[in-house]
Design a protein around this motif. Structure first.
Motif, PDB file in Angstrom:
ATOM      1  N   TYR A   1     -15.040   0.154   1.193  1.00  0.00           N
ATOM      2  CA  TYR A   1     -14.622   0.683   2.481  1.00  0.00           C
ATOM      3  C   TYR A   1     -15.188  -0.173   3.612  1.00  0.00           C
ATOM      4  CZ  TYR A   1     -12.583   4.859   0.437  1.00  0.00           C
ATOM      5  OH  TYR A   1     -11.779   5.704  -0.278  1.00  0.00           O
TER       6      TYR A   1
ATOM      7  N   ILE B   1      -8.269   6.425   4.394  1.00  0.00           N
ATOM      8  CA  ILE B   1      -8.970   6.490   5.672  1.00  0.00           C
ATOM      9  C   ILE B   1      -9.645   7.856   5.798  1.00  0.00           C
ATOM     10  CG2 ILE B   1      -6.901   7.315   6.903  1.00  0.00           C
ATOM     11  CD1 ILE B   1      -7.790   5.640   9.325  1.00  0.00           C
TER      12      ILE B   1
ATOM     13  N   TYR C   1     -12.264   2.765   6.456  1.00  0.00           N
ATOM     14  CA  TYR C   1     -10.962   2.351   5.937  1.00  0.00           C
ATOM     15  C   TYR C   1     -11.120   1.722   4.557  1.00  0.00           C
ATOM     16  CZ  TYR C   1     -10.348   2.361  11.052  1.00  0.00           C
ATOM     17  OH  TYR C   1     -10.360   2.699  12.391  1.00  0.00           O
TER      18      TYR C   1
ATOM     19  N   SER D   1      -3.442   1.591  10.802  1.00  0.00           N
ATOM     20  CA  SER D   1      -4.068   1.999   9.548  1.00  0.00           C
ATOM     21  C   SER D   1      -3.599   3.395   9.140  1.00  0.00           C
ATOM     22  CB  SER D   1      -5.594   1.972   9.671  1.00  0.00           C
ATOM     23  OG  SER D   1      -6.053   0.668   9.948  1.00  0.00           O
TER      24      SER D   1
ATOM     25  N   SER E   1      -1.532   4.444   5.680  1.00  0.00           N
ATOM     26  CA  SER E   1      -2.316   5.224   4.723  1.00  0.00           C
ATOM     27  C   SER E   1      -1.439   6.171   3.920  1.00  0.00           C
ATOM     28  CB  SER E   1      -3.402   6.012   5.452  1.00  0.00           C
ATOM     29  OG  SER E   1      -2.823   7.014   6.278  1.00  0.00           O
TER      30      SER E   1
ATOM     31  N   SER F   1      -5.169  10.664   3.811  1.00  0.00           N
ATOM     32  CA  SER F   1      -6.106  10.691   4.932  1.00  0.00           C
ATOM     33  C   SER F   1      -6.972  11.931   4.848  1.00  0.00           C
ATOM     34  CB  SER F   1      -5.353  10.692   6.270  1.00  0.00           C
ATOM     35  OG  SER F   1      -4.440   9.627   6.347  1.00  0.00           O
TER      36      SER F   1
END
Length: 334
Positions: free
Chosen positions: A83, A111, A160, A188, A192, A195
């Motif tokens: 990450y 994320i 992320y 982002s 994704s 999330s």
């Protein structure tokens, strides 16, 4: 390696050591810290080298001054963690930040968005945005809607998955002085597949007197306009989510207000009221802003009242009220 922390460093000799120390004391130790010196002219690079010598988890990259976007992009290329986290050199993170996110990382999200503190002088305010939700799962569309209606955002409010960032070739727009991190964040979210949110405040966002938001910014008009165009196109992909489109239009209206506010600052080249009025009328006449102002009635209940009243004065051809108000505010606050 679990987490790569990327810190762009430019003339941060007074703050960078404390920033790094807030990362070093994390309970989670599987961290690499990438300090990207962006052509600092003070003692920042020397301090970064000292920190690197003291801790094998720290890596220093250095080069000519090319801006914060370039520095962050360099950090992404060097990162090896599962990450990515971004921290500004004058900010701090909570000692439990990565431990708090660890269990969520086990769920393999792309994320994780978390809450934060606003820290100014001796005051520290919690900024919560998800208290109305149960659990930590949220749909992409709902999260995007919430983040757009913040009317601004940053890259440091999330971690992320590096694989997603590299695979989708998400990077920071080089050359832009504002909104580059907000665009990275929203892009982002768009890419994704999963999330999550964390309702804990984990980041200390430092608002200093010398913050760029308090200075006259010569490129603000261009950067705000470019980002507003990008955001409107972005929102069209969610045409079945009316609130996302309305949020993008509200942001455009806010961009116009920021542009007018910017020229009313002390070091603005627009010194007289007449110059500021002429400039503001030119901005109001631009199509991207005219359309947003015309549709402002659709988002009046969601925009903060003070901002909406300022938008309303433009809608009814009284931009002079905003110019007078901003000029007065900057006169008494400096």
């Amino acid at each position: 390696m679990l987490i790569s922390v990327i810190i762009p460093v430019y003339n941060a000799e007074k703050t960078i050591r404390k920033c790094v120390e807030s990362i070093q004391i994390q309970d989670i130790k599987e961290i690499e810290i990438i300090l990207v010196n962006d052509g600092s002219t003070d003692e920042s690079l020397k301090i970064c080298r000292e920190l690197e010598a003291e801790d094998t988890r720290i890596k220093v990259l250095t080069g000519k001054n090319q801006g914060v976007s370039s520095a962050r992009n360099k950090g992404i290329k060097e990162a090896r963690g599962e990450y990515l986290a971004f921290i500004d050199a004058d900010d701090l993170i909570d000692q439990q930040m990565f431990q708090s996110l660890y269990d969520q990382m086990k769920k393999n999200p792309d994320i994780i968005v978390f809450d934060y503190y606003e820290w100014k002088g001796n005051e520290c305010k919690e900024k919560h945005r998800f208290d109305d939700l149960e659990g930590d799962e949220i749909s992409k569309e709902d999260l995007i809607k919430r983040m757009i209606w913040q009317l601004g955002g940053t890259c440091w409010q999330a971690v992320y998955r590096r694989e997603m960032i590299l695979k989708r070739q998400i990077d920071f727009v080089v050359g832009r002085t504002i909104c580059e991190d907000y665009q990275f964040f929203l892009e982002s979210l768009r890419c994704s597949k999963k999330s999550l949110i964390c309702k804990k405040c984990l980041y200390y966002y430092h608002i200093s007197e010398s913050s760029t938001t308090g200075k006259y910014m010569p490129n603000l008009e261009k950067d705000k306009r470019e980002f507003s165009r990008w955001l409107l196109e972005y929102a069209k992909e969610f045409d079945d989510h009316k609130e996302i489109i309305e949020g993008a239009e509200a942001y455009c209206a806010m961009s116009l207000l920021y542009t007018i506010y910017n020229v009313c600052k002390k070091k603005s080249p627009y010194r007289t009221y007449r110059q500021r009025m002429r400039y503001s009328k030119q901005q109001v006449s631009q199509r991207i802003y005219k359309d947003a102002i015309r549709r402002s009635g659709e988002f009046r209940k969601k925009m903060p009242v003070m901002y909406y009243l300022q938008v309303l004065s433009i809608r009814y051809h009284m931009v002079w009220m905003d110019v007078v108000y901003y000029s007065y505010i900057k006169k008494i606050t400096g």
